[in-house]
Design an enzyme around this catalytic site. Structure first.
Site, PDB file in Angstrom:
ATOM      1  N   TYR A   1      -7.193 -11.803 -18.914  1.00  0.00           N
ATOM      2  CA  TYR A   1      -6.464 -12.783 -19.728  1.00  0.00           C
ATOM      3  C   TYR A   1      -5.748 -13.796 -18.834  1.00  0.00           C
ATOM      4  CZ  TYR A   1      -2.900 -14.407 -23.060  1.00  0.00           C
ATOM      5  OH  TYR A   1      -2.067 -15.167 -23.834  1.00  0.00           O
TER       6      TYR A   1
ATOM      7  N   LYS B   1      -6.269 -18.010 -18.406  1.00  0.00           N
ATOM      8  CA  LYS B   1      -5.232 -19.043 -18.496  1.00  0.00           C
ATOM      9  C   LYS B   1      -5.304 -19.964 -17.272  1.00  0.00           C
ATOM     10  CE  LYS B   1      -1.803 -16.070 -19.685  1.00  0.00           C
ATOM     11  NZ  LYS B   1      -0.500 -15.584 -20.166  1.00  0.00           N
TER      12      LYS B   1
ATOM     13  N   PHE C   1       6.512 -16.904 -20.916  1.00  0.00           N
ATOM     14  CA  PHE C   1       6.766 -15.562 -20.409  1.00  0.00           C
ATOM     15  C   PHE C   1       6.500 -14.613 -21.601  1.00  0.00           C
ATOM     16  CE2 PHE C   1       7.775 -15.767 -15.896  1.00  0.00           C
ATOM     17  CZ  PHE C   1       7.421 -17.100 -15.731  1.00  0.00           C
ATOM     18  N   ASN C   2       7.331 -13.617 -21.878  1.00  0.00           N
ATOM     19  CA  ASN C   2       6.937 -12.662 -22.934  1.00  0.00           C
ATOM     20  C   ASN C   2       7.373 -13.145 -24.319  1.00  0.00           C
ATOM     21  OD1 ASN C   2       6.843 -11.185 -20.314  1.00  0.00           O
ATOM     22  ND2 ASN C   2       6.094  -9.560 -21.632  1.00  0.00           N
TER      23      ASN C   2
ATOM     24  N   LEU D   1       4.941  -4.592 -25.892  1.00  0.00           N
ATOM     25  CA  LEU D   1       6.053  -3.663 -26.072  1.00  0.00           C
ATOM     26  C   LEU D   1       6.831  -3.868 -27.375  1.00  0.00           C
ATOM     27  CD1 LEU D   1       7.792  -1.401 -24.844  1.00  0.00           C
ATOM     28  CD2 LEU D   1       9.173  -3.187 -23.750  1.00  0.00           C
TER      29      LEU D   1
ATOM     30  N   ASP E   1       0.255  -3.562 -13.902  1.00  0.00           N
ATOM     31  CA  ASP E   1       1.560  -4.077 -14.353  1.00  0.00           C
ATOM     32  C   ASP E   1       2.454  -4.426 -13.161  1.00  0.00           C
ATOM     33  OD1 ASP E   1       1.371  -4.120 -17.076  1.00  0.00           O
ATOM     34  OD2 ASP E   1       2.526  -2.281 -17.419  1.00  0.00           O
TER      35      ASP E   1
HETATM   36  O1  LIG Z   1       3.649   0.645 -25.041  1.00  0.00           O
HETATM   37  C1  LIG Z   1       4.106  -0.007 -24.096  1.00  0.00           C
HETATM   38  C2  LIG Z   1       3.774  -1.380 -23.876  1.00  0.00           C
HETATM   39  C3  LIG Z   1       4.324  -2.018 -22.794  1.00  0.00           C
HETATM   40  N1  LIG Z   1       5.157  -1.367 -21.942  1.00  0.00           N
HETATM   41  C4  LIG Z   1       5.756  -2.064 -20.799  1.00  0.00           C
HETATM   42  O2  LIG Z   1       6.528  -3.131 -21.323  1.00  0.00           O
HETATM   43  C5  LIG Z   1       6.488  -4.267 -20.471  1.00  0.00           C
HETATM   44  C6  LIG Z   1       5.997  -5.441 -21.282  1.00  0.00           C
HETATM   45  O3  LIG Z   1       4.663  -5.189 -21.669  1.00  0.00           O
HETATM   46  P1  LIG Z   1       3.839  -6.191 -22.601  1.00  0.00           P
HETATM   47  O4  LIG Z   1       4.587  -6.458 -23.845  1.00  0.00           O
HETATM   48  O5  LIG Z   1       2.447  -5.641 -22.739  1.00  0.00           O
HETATM   49  O6  LIG Z   1       3.837  -7.528 -21.794  1.00  0.00           O
HETATM   50  P2  LIG Z   1       3.258  -7.809 -20.324  1.00  0.00           P
HETATM   51  O7  LIG Z   1       2.570  -6.638 -19.747  1.00  0.00           O
HETATM   52  O8  LIG Z   1       4.359  -8.435 -19.530  1.00  0.00           O
HETATM   53  O9  LIG Z   1       2.129  -8.827 -20.736  1.00  0.00           O
HETATM   54  C7  LIG Z   1       2.356 -10.218 -20.895  1.00  0.00           C
HETATM   55  O10 LIG Z   1       1.575 -10.847 -19.942  1.00  0.00           O
HETATM   56  C8  LIG Z   1       0.195 -10.464 -19.980  1.00  0.00           C
HETATM   57  C9  LIG Z   1      -0.523 -11.157 -18.857  1.00  0.00           C
HETATM   58  O11 LIG Z   1      -0.380 -12.548 -18.968  1.00  0.00           O
HETATM   59  C10 LIG Z   1      -0.397 -10.784 -21.356  1.00  0.00           C
HETATM   60  O12 LIG Z   1      -1.678 -10.199 -21.420  1.00  0.00           O
HETATM   61  C11 LIG Z   1       0.460 -10.209 -22.472  1.00  0.00           C
HETATM   62  O13 LIG Z   1      -0.008 -10.640 -23.733  1.00  0.00           O
HETATM   63  C12 LIG Z   1       1.881 -10.651 -22.273  1.00  0.00           C
HETATM   64  O14 LIG Z   1       2.720 -10.094 -23.277  1.00  0.00           O
HETATM   65  C13 LIG Z   1       5.534  -3.875 -19.327  1.00  0.00           C
HETATM   66  O15 LIG Z   1       6.325  -3.440 -18.247  1.00  0.00           O
HETATM   67  C14 LIG Z   1       4.748  -2.689 -19.877  1.00  0.00           C
HETATM   68  O16 LIG Z   1       4.352  -1.743 -18.911  1.00  0.00           O
HETATM   69  C15 LIG Z   1       5.490  -0.030 -22.141  1.00  0.00           C
HETATM   70  O17 LIG Z   1       6.237   0.575 -21.375  1.00  0.00           O
HETATM   71  N2  LIG Z   1       4.949   0.601 -23.227  1.00  0.00           N
END
Ligand SMILES: O=c1ccn([C@@H]2O[C@H](COP(=O)(O)OP(=O)(O)O[C@H]3O[C@H](CO)[C@@H](O)[C@H](O)[C@H]3O)[C@@H](O)[C@H]2O)c(=O)[nH]1
Length: 202
Positions: free
Chosen positions: A13, A17, A41-42, A62, A157
């Site tokens: 992904y 971008k 960002f998120n 998340l 991550d």
């Molecule tokens: O069930 C979950 C899901 C996520 N996380 C953590 O929560 C944080 C945020 O996760 P997430 O909401 O999935 O966002 P990102 O991993 O920061 O992903 C962002 O950035 C990615 C790369 O650009 C995109 O694919 C996503 O859509 C975007 O939200 C991370 O540390 C994850 O490891 C958990 O601990 N448990």
């Protein structure tokens, strides 16, 4: 993270971008098409009138996952990684409210119309929040003590990312208004009033 930080996508992904931005740079160089790249960002939260929220059948993000657990649609939330070098051991992200993102789009279009110059902006609050903080905030606001499972790190991550959005703030006169608290509050309001997503309204 500033706009000129080196590019290093860590997912398919992310790579897509970057490809789009690369194409836009070529179009800028070789045609009259000018563009503004908005680097979210998120993105999270729900609209303030409670009409638009996140209705995902499948998501890895998340905040909607935490909301599904709080409304009782899933049994638990998994925290991926509790041994990161951060104050509470969980990963840090910059959660930005969708209304702040919407405002930035309007201001970016107005600015592009004036400058006719291609550019890119980071859109984040500049404040990092840990996974544990998100979970704790959701428990407090919803009043639901949903189950949390501690899991190993999720592959790919990064440990901590937050935005330096000073370029957007100075050039677009944009300032994020909403905090993690507002994000969780609006998300909870939407999820708790739409436990089956949009289905009931269709
Ligand atoms: O069930 C979950 C899901 C996520 N996380 C953590 O929560 C944080 C945020 O996760 P997430 O909401 O999935 O966002 P990102 O991993 O920061 O992903 C962002 O950035 C990615 C790369 O650009 C995109 O694919 C996503 O859509 C975007 O939200 C991370 O540390 C994850 O490891 C958990 O601990 N448990």
């Amino acid at each position: 993270m500033t706009e000129d930080a080196p590019f290093g996508p860590e997912s398919v992904y992310g790579e897509t971008k970057l490809m789009v931005e690369t194409m836009l740079r070529w179009l800028d160089k070789t045609t009259s098409l000018k563009s503004t790249s908005l680097r979210y960002f998120n993105a999270s939260g729900a609209s303030l009138d409670n009409k638009i929220g996140e209705d995902w059948r499948i998501t890895g993000n998340l905040i909607p996952l935490v909301m599904k657990a709080a409304v009782g649609k899933t049994e638990s939330v998994k925290i991926f990684g509790t041994d990161y070098p951060t104050p509470d051991g969980t990963a840090i992200r910059d959660y930005i409210h969708v209304v702040d993102l919407a405002t930035a789009h309007v201001q970016a279009l107005e600015s592009l119309a004036k400058t006719n110059q291609s550019t890119a902006y980071n859109l984040g609050t500049g404040v990092g929040s840990s996974v544990k903080e998100v979970v704790d905030t959701a428990k407090r606001i919803s009043g639901v003590d949903f189950k949390v499972e501690l899991e190993p790190r999720r592959a790919g991550d990064p440990v901590a990312i937050w935005a330096d959005s000073s370029k957007a703030q100075s050039e677009l006169n944009w300032k994020p208004q909403y905090t993690l608290e507002d994000i969780v509050r609006t998300a909870w309001k939407w999820h708790s009033t739409h436990p089956n997503g949009y289905t009931e309204e269709q």
